[in-house]
Write a protein that holds these residues in place. Structure first.
Motif, mmCIF file in Angstrom:
data_model
loop_
_atom_site.group_PDB
_atom_site.id
_atom_site.type_symbol
_atom_site.label_atom_id
_atom_site.label_comp_id
_atom_site.label_asym_id
_atom_site.label_seq_id
_atom_site.Cartn_x
_atom_site.Cartn_y
_atom_site.Cartn_z
ATOM 1 N N ALA A 209 0.738 -1.047 0.066
ATOM 2 C CA ALA A 209 0.022 0.097 -0.155
ATOM 3 C C ALA A 209 0.801 1.155 0.013
ATOM 4 O O ALA A 209 0.611 2.218 -0.753
ATOM 5 C CB ALA A 209 -1.010 0.039 1.215
ATOM 6 N N ALA A 210 1.789 1.159 0.907
ATOM 7 C CA ALA A 210 2.694 2.436 0.903
ATOM 8 C C ALA A 210 3.501 2.686 -0.358
ATOM 9 O O ALA A 210 3.575 3.960 -0.937
ATOM 10 C CB ALA A 210 3.886 2.361 2.050
ATOM 11 N N ALA A 211 3.964 1.664 -0.947
ATOM 12 C CA ALA A 211 4.627 1.927 -2.365
ATOM 13 C C ALA A 211 3.510 2.163 -3.440
ATOM 14 O O ALA A 211 3.803 3.105 -4.154
ATOM 15 C CB ALA A 211 5.045 0.496 -2.633
ATOM 16 N N LYS A 212 2.420 1.896 -3.387
ATOM 17 C CA LYS A 212 1.361 2.235 -4.364
ATOM 18 C C LYS A 212 0.867 3.603 -4.032
ATOM 19 O O LYS A 212 0.398 4.243 -5.066
ATOM 20 C CB LYS A 212 0.211 1.348 -4.457
ATOM 21 N N LEU A 213 1.069 4.131 -2.953
ATOM 22 C CA LEU A 213 0.903 5.273 -2.522
ATOM 23 C C LEU A 213 1.997 6.237 -3.007
ATOM 24 O O LEU A 213 1.678 7.617 -2.677
ATOM 25 C CB LEU A 213 0.274 5.584 -0.988
ATOM 26 N N GLY A 214 2.928 5.783 -3.495
ATOM 27 C CA GLY A 214 4.039 6.788 -3.966
ATOM 28 C C GLY A 214 5.231 6.948 -2.975
ATOM 29 O O GLY A 214 6.213 7.622 -3.354
ATOM 30 N N THR A 215 5.492 6.019 -2.000
ATOM 31 C CA THR A 215 6.585 6.102 -1.225
ATOM 32 C C THR A 215 7.713 5.600 -1.882
ATOM 33 O O THR A 215 7.763 4.691 -2.932
ATOM 34 C CB THR A 215 6.357 5.352 0.227
ATOM 35 N N GLY A 216 8.980 6.398 -2.022
ATOM 36 C CA GLY A 216 10.024 6.140 -2.529
ATOM 37 C C GLY A 216 10.767 4.621 -2.024
ATOM 38 O O GLY A 216 10.903 3.926 -3.185
ATOM 39 N N LYS A 217 11.122 4.507 -1.010
ATOM 40 C CA LYS A 217 11.668 3.056 -0.583
ATOM 41 C C LYS A 217 10.762 2.518 0.591
ATOM 42 O O LYS A 217 10.807 3.241 1.559
ATOM 43 C CB LYS A 217 13.048 3.389 -0.437
ATOM 44 N N VAL A 218 10.607 1.502 0.508
ATOM 45 C CA VAL A 218 9.955 0.655 1.664
ATOM 46 C C VAL A 218 10.853 -0.337 2.037
ATOM 47 O O VAL A 218 11.201 -1.274 1.161
ATOM 48 C CB VAL A 218 8.709 0.171 1.222
ATOM 49 N N VAL A 219 11.141 -0.505 3.343
ATOM 50 C CA VAL A 219 11.873 -1.631 3.805
ATOM 51 C C VAL A 219 10.788 -2.523 4.851
ATOM 52 O O VAL A 219 10.470 -1.891 5.704
ATOM 53 C CB VAL A 219 13.149 -1.055 4.736
ATOM 54 N N SER A 220 10.768 -3.667 4.407
ATOM 55 C CA SER A 220 9.967 -4.353 5.047
ATOM 56 C C SER A 220 10.700 -5.490 5.977
ATOM 57 O O SER A 220 11.468 -6.334 5.143
ATOM 58 C CB SER A 220 8.956 -5.349 4.146
ATOM 59 N N ILE A 221 10.344 -5.760 7.290
ATOM 60 C CA ILE A 221 11.369 -6.652 7.956
ATOM 61 C C ILE A 221 10.108 -7.775 8.645
ATOM 62 O O ILE A 221 9.119 -7.461 8.902
ATOM 63 C CB ILE A 221 12.070 -6.181 8.803
ATOM 64 N N ASP A 222 10.733 -8.832 8.860
ATOM 65 C CA ASP A 222 10.063 -9.946 9.407
ATOM 66 C C ASP A 222 10.880 -10.861 9.803
ATOM 67 O O ASP A 222 11.775 -11.265 9.362
ATOM 68 C CB ASP A 222 8.866 -10.802 8.775
ATOM 69 N N VAL A 223 10.676 -11.645 11.126
ATOM 70 C CA VAL A 223 11.467 -12.606 11.647
ATOM 71 C C VAL A 223 11.204 -14.030 11.142
ATOM 72 O O VAL A 223 11.909 -14.933 11.200
ATOM 73 C CB VAL A 223 11.725 -12.680 13.184
ATOM 74 N N ASP A 224 9.942 -13.976 10.460
ATOM 75 C CA ASP A 224 9.298 -15.400 9.841
ATOM 76 C C ASP A 224 10.103 -15.491 8.445
ATOM 77 O O ASP A 224 9.357 -14.959 7.564
ATOM 78 C CB ASP A 224 8.094 -15.414 9.912
ATOM 79 N N PRO A 225 10.903 -16.353 7.888
ATOM 80 C CA PRO A 225 11.304 -16.494 6.547
ATOM 81 C C PRO A 225 10.111 -16.919 5.519
ATOM 82 O O PRO A 225 10.087 -16.448 4.497
ATOM 83 C CB PRO A 225 12.372 -17.630 6.588
ATOM 84 N N ILE A 226 8.948 -17.531 5.959
ATOM 85 C CA ILE A 226 8.036 -17.708 5.199
ATOM 86 C C ILE A 226 7.054 -16.482 5.061
ATOM 87 O O ILE A 226 6.885 -16.012 3.886
ATOM 88 C CB ILE A 226 6.946 -18.846 5.895
ATOM 89 N N ALA A 227 6.847 -15.600 6.086
ATOM 90 C CA ALA A 227 6.338 -14.382 5.755
ATOM 91 C C ALA A 227 7.218 -13.652 5.041
ATOM 92 O O ALA A 227 6.659 -12.763 3.753
ATOM 93 C CB ALA A 227 6.088 -13.376 7.305
ATOM 94 N N VAL A 228 8.585 -13.417 4.856
ATOM 95 C CA VAL A 228 9.285 -12.815 4.094
ATOM 96 C C VAL A 228 9.038 -13.282 2.415
ATOM 97 O O VAL A 228 8.865 -12.267 1.636
ATOM 98 C CB VAL A 228 10.913 -12.884 4.476
ATOM 99 N N ARG A 229 9.454 -14.608 2.262
ATOM 100 C CA ARG A 229 9.004 -15.014 1.030
ATOM 101 C C ARG A 229 7.658 -14.554 0.441
ATOM 102 O O ARG A 229 7.412 -14.243 -0.438
ATOM 103 C CB ARG A 229 9.180 -16.721 0.986
ATOM 104 N N VAL A 230 6.499 -14.681 1.365
ATOM 105 C CA VAL A 230 5.161 -14.383 0.721
ATOM 106 C C VAL A 230 5.057 -12.794 0.703
ATOM 107 O O VAL A 230 4.556 -12.388 -0.528
ATOM 108 C CB VAL A 230 4.168 -14.742 2.225
ATOM 109 N N ALA A 231 5.555 -12.018 1.361
ATOM 110 C CA ALA A 231 5.867 -10.506 1.149
ATOM 111 C C ALA A 231 6.561 -10.324 -0.360
ATOM 112 O O ALA A 231 6.026 -9.495 -0.909
ATOM 113 C CB ALA A 231 6.415 -9.792 2.262
ATOM 114 N N GLN A 232 7.719 -10.872 -0.523
ATOM 115 C CA GLN A 232 8.494 -10.551 -1.497
ATOM 116 C C GLN A 232 7.414 -11.205 -2.897
ATOM 117 O O GLN A 232 7.452 -10.302 -3.922
ATOM 118 C CB GLN A 232 9.735 -11.728 -1.704
ATOM 119 N N ASP A 233 6.807 -12.223 -2.639
ATOM 120 C CA ASP A 233 6.062 -12.714 -3.834
ATOM 121 C C ASP A 233 4.950 -11.730 -4.032
ATOM 122 O O ASP A 233 4.642 -11.436 -5.147
ATOM 123 C CB ASP A 233 5.557 -14.036 -3.480
#
Length: 156
Positions: A30-54
């Motif tokens: 949502a932040a990226a689609k609202l025009g934010t220049g750079k979004v850093v997304s973090i999670d300690v769960d590797p499955i969540a990270v893969r899902v977020a990347q996808d």
């Protein structure tokens, strides 16, 4: 999540945003689609990270979102100044991260936190105030509360 989305609509775009506990990546997207220049997304769960990347790829914003499998404490060493930090987490985890958020957020930045039950809101506000946060805005939906906070200004 819905409360965070509504709040981000009014706060974005900014140059740089940190999404803590990104999960599926919906707030980052949502932040990226609202025009934010750079979004850093973090999670300690590797499955969540893969899902977020996808999900970033599916939504065609993967060029704006950097997803990392790390904790706030490890990111903490980088001393980046984020203009918005958004965290939709359990209340006790939010309290534990109050100091780290303070260090990572730009002096002119905004912290958006949610995942707070109505009966937990007073305690959360008290905890964050003790770490130097000032409540800017509060939004609720049914039994849930989201808070918009900023660093307190101190007279020199």
């Amino acid at each position: 999540t819905q409360l965070c989305l509504e709040l981000l609509e009014n706060l974005c775009p900014v140059d740089k945003l940190l999404d803590v506990g990104t999960g599926s990546g919906i707030l980052s997207i949502a932040a990226a689609k609202l025009g934010t220049g750079k979004v850093v997304s973090i999670d300690v769960d590797p499955i969540a990270v893969r899902v977020a990347q996808d999900n970033a790829v599916i939504n065609r914003v993967n060029d704006k979102i950097e997803v990392q499998c790390t904790s706030v404490e490890k990111l903490y060493c980088k001393e980046d100044d984020y203009l918005i930090i958004v965290a939709n987490l359990y209340a006790n985890l939010l309290e534990n991260l109050a100091s780290s958020f303070y260090t990572l957020l730009s002096s002119k930045g905004t912290l958006v936190i949610s995942g707070i039950l109505l009966e937990q809101a007073t305690q959360i506000k008290r905890t964050f105030k003790s770490y130097g946060w000032s409540l800017k805005y509060e939004k609720s939906l049914e039994d849930w509360v989201a808070l918009v906070l900023e660093k307190m200004e101190y007279d020199a």
